[in-house]
Design an enzyme around this catalytic site. Structure first.
Site, mmCIF file in Angstrom:
data_model
loop_
_atom_site.group_PDB
_atom_site.id
_atom_site.type_symbol
_atom_site.label_atom_id
_atom_site.label_comp_id
_atom_site.label_asym_id
_atom_site.label_seq_id
_atom_site.Cartn_x
_atom_site.Cartn_y
_atom_site.Cartn_z
ATOM 1 N N LYS A 62 0.822 -1.208 0.000
ATOM 2 C CA LYS A 62 0.000 0.000 0.000
ATOM 3 C C LYS A 62 0.862 1.267 0.000
ATOM 4 O O LYS A 62 0.535 2.255 -0.658
ATOM 5 C CB LYS A 62 -0.976 -0.019 1.172
ATOM 6 C CG LYS A 62 -2.061 -1.096 1.010
ATOM 7 C CD LYS A 62 -3.030 -1.110 2.153
ATOM 8 C CE LYS A 62 -4.171 -2.089 1.876
ATOM 9 N NZ LYS A 62 -3.724 -3.480 1.746
ATOM 10 N N LYS B 85 -8.060 2.302 5.551
ATOM 11 C CA LYS B 85 -7.706 0.884 5.514
ATOM 12 C C LYS B 85 -6.386 0.646 6.235
ATOM 13 O O LYS B 85 -5.515 1.522 6.297
ATOM 14 C CB LYS B 85 -7.605 0.399 4.068
ATOM 15 C CG LYS B 85 -6.702 1.229 3.167
ATOM 16 C CD LYS B 85 -6.863 0.790 1.719
ATOM 17 C CE LYS B 85 -6.123 1.707 0.766
ATOM 18 N NZ LYS B 85 -6.307 1.318 -0.645
ATOM 19 N N ARG C 166 -6.943 -5.101 -11.808
ATOM 20 C CA ARG C 166 -5.634 -5.696 -11.558
ATOM 21 C C ARG C 166 -4.873 -5.735 -12.879
ATOM 22 O O ARG C 166 -5.269 -6.401 -13.835
ATOM 23 C CB ARG C 166 -5.782 -7.101 -10.972
ATOM 24 C CG ARG C 166 -4.509 -7.942 -10.961
ATOM 25 C CD ARG C 166 -3.368 -7.326 -10.150
ATOM 26 N NE ARG C 166 -3.734 -7.008 -8.794
ATOM 27 C CZ ARG C 166 -3.749 -7.870 -7.790
ATOM 28 N NH1 ARG C 166 -3.442 -9.145 -8.012
ATOM 29 N NH2 ARG C 166 -4.073 -7.477 -6.572
ATOM 30 N N ARG D 131 -12.303 -6.156 -11.105
ATOM 31 C CA ARG D 131 -13.014 -6.878 -10.051
ATOM 32 C C ARG D 131 -14.158 -5.983 -9.578
ATOM 33 O O ARG D 131 -13.943 -4.998 -8.854
ATOM 34 C CB ARG D 131 -12.030 -7.242 -8.933
ATOM 35 C CG ARG D 131 -10.960 -8.223 -9.419
ATOM 36 C CD ARG D 131 -9.729 -8.229 -8.564
ATOM 37 N NE ARG D 131 -9.040 -6.943 -8.593
ATOM 38 C CZ ARG D 131 -7.994 -6.644 -7.831
ATOM 39 N NH1 ARG D 131 -7.522 -7.533 -6.980
ATOM 40 N NH2 ARG D 131 -7.429 -5.457 -7.914
ATOM 41 N N ARG E 49 -15.945 -2.670 -2.084
ATOM 42 C CA ARG E 49 -14.716 -3.426 -2.284
ATOM 43 C C ARG E 49 -14.888 -4.377 -3.456
ATOM 44 O O ARG E 49 -15.848 -5.143 -3.515
ATOM 45 C CB ARG E 49 -14.358 -4.226 -1.030
ATOM 46 C CG ARG E 49 -14.172 -3.378 0.218
ATOM 47 C CD ARG E 49 -14.041 -4.250 1.456
ATOM 48 N NE ARG E 49 -15.251 -5.051 1.673
ATOM 49 C CZ ARG E 49 -15.337 -6.032 2.554
ATOM 50 N NH1 ARG E 49 -14.288 -6.347 3.292
ATOM 51 N NH2 ARG E 49 -16.463 -6.711 2.700
ATOM 52 N N ASP F 185 -3.020 -2.261 -8.776
ATOM 53 C CA ASP F 185 -4.456 -2.074 -8.613
ATOM 54 C C ASP F 185 -4.789 -0.644 -9.006
ATOM 55 O O ASP F 185 -4.185 0.316 -8.495
ATOM 56 C CB ASP F 185 -4.879 -2.332 -7.169
ATOM 57 C CG ASP F 185 -4.842 -3.819 -6.817
ATOM 58 O OD1 ASP F 185 -4.677 -4.638 -7.733
ATOM 59 O OD2 ASP F 185 -4.963 -4.141 -5.625
ATOM 60 N N GLU G 295 -2.698 0.478 -5.340
ATOM 61 C CA GLU G 295 -1.865 -0.499 -4.651
ATOM 62 C C GLU G 295 -0.858 -1.081 -5.632
ATOM 63 O O GLU G 295 -1.117 -1.181 -6.835
ATOM 64 C CB GLU G 295 -2.730 -1.611 -4.050
ATOM 65 C CG GLU G 295 -2.022 -2.466 -3.019
ATOM 66 C CD GLU G 295 -3.006 -3.254 -2.131
ATOM 67 O OE1 GLU G 295 -2.645 -4.377 -1.742
ATOM 68 O OE2 GLU G 295 -4.094 -2.726 -1.830
ATOM 69 N N ASN H 278 1.077 -4.564 -5.787
ATOM 70 C CA ASN H 278 1.170 -5.892 -5.191
ATOM 71 C C ASN H 278 2.453 -6.583 -5.642
ATOM 72 O O ASN H 278 2.690 -6.744 -6.842
ATOM 73 C CB ASN H 278 -0.038 -6.739 -5.611
ATOM 74 C CG ASN H 278 -1.336 -6.189 -5.051
ATOM 75 O OD1 ASN H 278 -1.737 -6.557 -3.964
ATOM 76 N ND2 ASN H 278 -1.982 -5.296 -5.786
#
Length: 319
Positions: free
Chosen positions: A128, A163, A213, A228, A236, A276, A284, A286
């Site tokens: 993050k 978050k 993603r 997503r 979310r 993301d 984000e 990842n």
């Protein structure tokens, strides 16, 4: 070549949709041998070793059933440097054991082990926090544990998301609209009464169209992402939170973000990255165990696991 996967126990994997299993199958199809080990199998005794098992994946197996692999022989005590490649595919959360494993992997690299992603690169890129390096692509963001400052950020932006920095799968993410009466309680819980640093971001309404993603492999951007899409009433999009995955071509903005980050992150030892993106904003980076290989491959004409295998061979100068 022999490839070692540092991975969760095989019996816990949902093979029909697991990206690691898809990568293994692609590598085996190209003639490579697959070995597996868990975090607990790693140890230092002069060099970094692992207790490994060689496995064979059944090409005809029903991946919804448990018997999709077989062990070949017993336990193999091997130096990590003996493998052509070590693939770190342990799922989050990134706890202290994960941190220690990354240090072991980084130490193994000093003895010639080729690790993807590099252990040092993983622990140097909190998933993050790394977005703060690329603020030109992010929604207004605050990282703090000071509740007064977090409340001021909320007052300024009206509609925000808060978050934890170490969460996964959408856990602990709250949307806080302008008149949220429970905001103080949410902050107390997430910050543990001011003792735990969290992230706050201006809410991005485009989440209704999906949390995208985007995969980067060996500095190359995969041309499709997986959007997503949240369930009705959800904020979310994570698949673990019930989101629906829809593969789609990258937009011009997606490409701008991904092509800017790709060479930078690749140079730092991040062979595989999952960005993301919501709307036009990076949310984000990842680096631990990026997924969505299977969904993109099934819904498009792009075979992500095979592309990963090809790029790994290129990195290792096998082609």
């Amino acid at each position: 070549m022999e490839v070692l996967f540092i991975i969760d126990p095989l019996v816990q994997l949902k093979a029909y949709k697991d990206s690691s299993v898809a990568i293994m199958r692609a590598l085996q199809k190209r003639g490579h041998s697959i070995f597996v080990a868990s975090q607990g199998d790693l140890y230092i005794e002069g060099q970094v070793y692992a207790q490994t098992h060689k496995i064979r994946l059944d090409d005809e197996a029903d991946l919804t059933e448990p018997n999709w692999w077989t062990y070949e022989g017993g336990v193999h005590e091997r130096k990590l440097s003996e493998f052509a490649a070590v693939i770190m595919r342990k799922d989050p959360p990134f706890d202290m054991e994960y941190y220690y494993s990354c240090h072991l992997l980084a130490y193994a690299e000093k003895f010639g082990a080729k690790v993807f992603n590099s252990g040092a690169a993983i622990y140097s890129h909190p998933e993050k926090l790394t977005i703060t390096e690329f603020s030109q692509f992010t929604s207004p963001t605050l990282v703090s544990r000071n509740m007064a400052r977090l409340k001021q950020f909320h007052q300024e932006h009206k509609d925000i998301v808060v978050k934890p920095l170490d969460g996964m799968g959408g856990a602990g993410i709250f949307r806080v609209a302008q008149k949220e009466v429970n905001f103080s309680s949410i902050l107390e819980m997430l910050t543990q009464n001011g003792q735990q640093t969290i992230m706050a971001q201006r809410y991005i309404p485009e989440i209704v169209n999906g949390d995208k993603r985007i995969l980067i492999i060996n500095g190359q951007v995969v041309p499709y992402c997986l959007a997503r899409i949240p369930l009705a009433g959800e904020t979310r999009g994570n698949l673990a939170a019930g989101g629906r995955g829809v593969a789609q071509p990258l937009t011009a903005r997606d490409l701008e973000i991904a092509q800017t980050l790709a060479p930078i992150l690749n140079e730092r030892g991040l062979f595989l990255v999952g960005l993301d993106v919501i709307g036009d904003y990076l949310t984000e980076v990842n680096v631990t165990s990026p997924t969505c290989f299977v969904e993109i491959t099934e819904q498009t004409d792009f075979n992500v696991p095979d592309f990963f295998a090809q790029e790994l061979e290129k990195r290792l100068n096998l082609v």
